[in-house]
Design a protein around this motif. Sequence first.
Motif, PDB file in Angstrom:
ATOM      1  N   PRO A 139       0.796  -1.236   0.000  1.00  0.00           N
ATOM      2  CA  PRO A 139       0.000   0.000   0.000  1.00  0.00           C
ATOM      3  C   PRO A 139       0.826   1.282   0.000  1.00  0.00           C
ATOM      4  N   LEU A 140       2.122   1.197   0.255  1.00  0.00           N
ATOM      5  CA  LEU A 140       2.934   2.407   0.337  1.00  0.00           C
ATOM      6  C   LEU A 140       3.650   2.738  -0.968  1.00  0.00           C
ATOM      7  N   THR A 141       3.332   2.035  -2.027  1.00  0.00           N
ATOM      8  CA  THR A 141       3.910   2.324  -3.336  1.00  0.00           C
ATOM      9  C   THR A 141       3.256   3.599  -3.871  1.00  0.00           C
ATOM     10  N   VAL A 142       4.065   4.619  -4.112  1.00  0.00           N
ATOM     11  CA  VAL A 142       3.543   5.944  -4.462  1.00  0.00           C
ATOM     12  C   VAL A 142       2.752   5.943  -5.772  1.00  0.00           C
ATOM     13  N   PRO A 143       3.236   5.329  -6.867  1.00  0.00           N
ATOM     14  CA  PRO A 143       2.431   5.366  -8.094  1.00  0.00           C
ATOM     15  C   PRO A 143       1.068   4.695  -7.927  1.00  0.00           C
ATOM     16  N   LEU A 144       1.009   3.640  -7.125  1.00  0.00           N
ATOM     17  CA  LEU A 144      -0.280   2.984  -6.905  1.00  0.00           C
ATOM     18  C   LEU A 144      -1.216   3.852  -6.077  1.00  0.00           C
ATOM     19  N   ALA A 145      -0.659   4.627  -5.161  1.00  0.00           N
ATOM     20  CA  ALA A 145      -1.499   5.538  -4.379  1.00  0.00           C
ATOM     21  C   ALA A 145      -2.087   6.627  -5.291  1.00  0.00           C
ATOM     22  N   TRP A 146      -1.280   7.158  -6.211  1.00  0.00           N
ATOM     23  CA  TRP A 146      -1.790   8.169  -7.136  1.00  0.00           C
ATOM     24  C   TRP A 146      -2.798   7.565  -8.106  1.00  0.00           C
ATOM     25  N   LEU A 147      -2.562   6.328  -8.520  1.00  0.00           N
ATOM     26  CA  LEU A 147      -3.536   5.653  -9.379  1.00  0.00           C
ATOM     27  C   LEU A 147      -4.847   5.463  -8.636  1.00  0.00           C
ATOM     28  N   TRP A 148      -4.764   5.159  -7.335  1.00  0.00           N
ATOM     29  CA  TRP A 148      -5.970   5.011  -6.513  1.00  0.00           C
ATOM     30  C   TRP A 148      -6.742   6.329  -6.463  1.00  0.00           C
ATOM     31  N   VAL A 149      -6.036   7.431  -6.281  1.00  0.00           N
ATOM     32  CA  VAL A 149      -6.701   8.737  -6.242  1.00  0.00           C
ATOM     33  C   VAL A 149      -7.385   9.014  -7.584  1.00  0.00           C
ATOM     34  N   GLY A 150      -6.680   8.772  -8.678  1.00  0.00           N
ATOM     35  CA  GLY A 150      -7.263   9.009  -9.994  1.00  0.00           C
ATOM     36  C   GLY A 150      -8.470   8.135 -10.274  1.00  0.00           C
ATOM     37  N   LEU A 151      -8.375   6.852  -9.928  1.00  0.00           N
ATOM     38  CA  LEU A 151      -9.518   5.954 -10.116  1.00  0.00           C
ATOM     39  C   LEU A 151     -10.696   6.342  -9.235  1.00  0.00           C
ATOM     40  N   THR A 152     -10.414   6.736  -8.018  1.00  0.00           N
ATOM     41  CA  THR A 152     -11.489   7.143  -7.112  1.00  0.00           C
ATOM     42  C   THR A 152     -12.221   8.365  -7.660  1.00  0.00           C
ATOM     43  N   VAL A 153     -11.473   9.339  -8.149  1.00  0.00           N
ATOM     44  CA  VAL A 153     -12.093  10.537  -8.722  1.00  0.00           C
ATOM     45  C   VAL A 153     -12.896  10.170  -9.973  1.00  0.00           C
ATOM     46  N   ALA A 154     -12.326   9.315 -10.830  1.00  0.00           N
ATOM     47  CA  ALA A 154     -13.023   8.931 -12.066  1.00  0.00           C
ATOM     48  C   ALA A 154     -14.321   8.186 -11.764  1.00  0.00           C
ATOM     49  N   VAL A 155     -14.274   7.245 -10.832  1.00  0.00           N
ATOM     50  CA  VAL A 155     -15.477   6.477 -10.498  1.00  0.00           C
ATOM     51  C   VAL A 155     -16.514   7.380  -9.818  1.00  0.00           C
ATOM     52  N   GLN A 156     -16.057   8.295  -8.965  1.00  0.00           N
ATOM     53  CA  GLN A 156     -16.993   9.205  -8.301  1.00  0.00           C
ATOM     54  C   GLN A 156     -17.686  10.103  -9.318  1.00  0.00           C
ATOM     55  N   VAL A 157     -16.940  10.645 -10.269  1.00  0.00           N
ATOM     56  CA  VAL A 157     -17.540  11.499 -11.306  1.00  0.00           C
ATOM     57  C   VAL A 157     -18.506  10.680 -12.159  1.00  0.00           C
ATOM     58  N   PHE A 158     -18.095   9.470 -12.557  1.00  0.00           N
ATOM     59  CA  PHE A 158     -18.966   8.596 -13.344  1.00  0.00           C
ATOM     60  C   PHE A 158     -20.258   8.315 -12.585  1.00  0.00           C
ATOM     61  N   TRP A 159     -20.153   8.033 -11.296  1.00  0.00           N
ATOM     62  CA  TRP A 159     -21.316   7.740 -10.455  1.00  0.00           C
ATOM     63  C   TRP A 159     -22.259   8.939 -10.392  1.00  0.00           C
ATOM     64  N   LEU A 160     -21.708  10.121 -10.187  1.00  0.00           N
ATOM     65  CA  LEU A 160     -22.549  11.314 -10.089  1.00  0.00           C
ATOM     66  C   LEU A 160     -23.220  11.636 -11.420  1.00  0.00           C
ATOM     67  N   VAL A 161     -22.508  11.445 -12.535  1.00  0.00           N
ATOM     68  CA  VAL A 161     -23.085  11.721 -13.855  1.00  0.00           C
ATOM     69  C   VAL A 161     -24.197  10.724 -14.159  1.00  0.00           C
ATOM     70  N   VAL A 162     -23.972   9.461 -13.888  1.00  0.00           N
ATOM     71  CA  VAL A 162     -24.987   8.439 -14.172  1.00  0.00           C
ATOM     72  C   VAL A 162     -26.212   8.660 -13.285  1.00  0.00           C
ATOM     73  N   ARG A 163     -26.005   8.988 -12.030  1.00  0.00           N
ATOM     74  CA  ARG A 163     -27.154   9.229 -11.136  1.00  0.00           C
ATOM     75  C   ARG A 163     -27.953  10.453 -11.561  1.00  0.00           C
ATOM     76  N   ARG A 164     -27.267  11.487 -12.039  1.00  0.00           N
ATOM     77  CA  ARG A 164     -27.951  12.722 -12.426  1.00  0.00           C
ATOM     78  C   ARG A 164     -28.764  12.525 -13.689  1.00  0.00           C
ATOM     79  N   SER A 165     -28.283  11.686 -14.619  1.00  0.00           N
ATOM     80  CA  SER A 165     -28.953  11.561 -15.913  1.00  0.00           C
ATOM     81  C   SER A 165     -30.096  10.558 -15.911  1.00  0.00           C
ATOM     82  N   LYS A 166     -30.367   9.914 -14.808  1.00  0.00           N
ATOM     83  CA  LYS A 166     -31.486   8.954 -14.763  1.00  0.00           C
ATOM     84  C   LYS A 166     -32.800   9.674 -14.689  1.00  0.00           C
TER      85      LYS A 166
END
Length: 166
Positions: A139-166
């Motif tokens: 868990p302390l590998t820096v590139p994986l932590a940044w990838l986690w942040v990017g994936l979390t932001v992408a999934v959160q935005v996708f979730w909010l967009v899909v919920r809004r467009s229903k």
Amino acid sequence: MARRPRSVQVPPGATTVRIPAQRGAQGAPPVFVVVSESRPTLSSRIARALGGWVWRHRAAWAPTGYAVLAYVLAAVAHLIAPWMVYVLAPAAALPGLALWWVRVKSPERIGERPGRLLAAAVLATLATGWTAALVHYGPLTVPLAWLWVGLTVAVQVFWLVVRRSK
């Protein structure tokens, strides 16, 4: 003591409350109610407000909560069961295979917006691959932590967009 408790009107700012005697309790000891006179601290008020906000918006922020849970569970799996990478790495292909299977067997189930299914499959594949990498490298590998942040932001935005467009 009576079977039903009686409510007592407490004036604002009162520090002492007199509780009336109960029927049939002539030799009963008095009842004392201890109430704190201190006001809540600033940190407890902030924590309460933040907790209330999180509780009201829990459905909108569910992907972020799941991402934090996945990070913690992957870190624990890295420590306890490093062999789990051999289960998670092949599982990363499952979302893409499932999308292909549905497209081949019953294309009418894809619906009006195939881009959503493709985006969900890609995000699920990336998340599962990230989890396998985190279990393998730690868990302390820096590139994986940044990838986690990017994936979390992408999934959160996708979730909010899909919920809004229903």
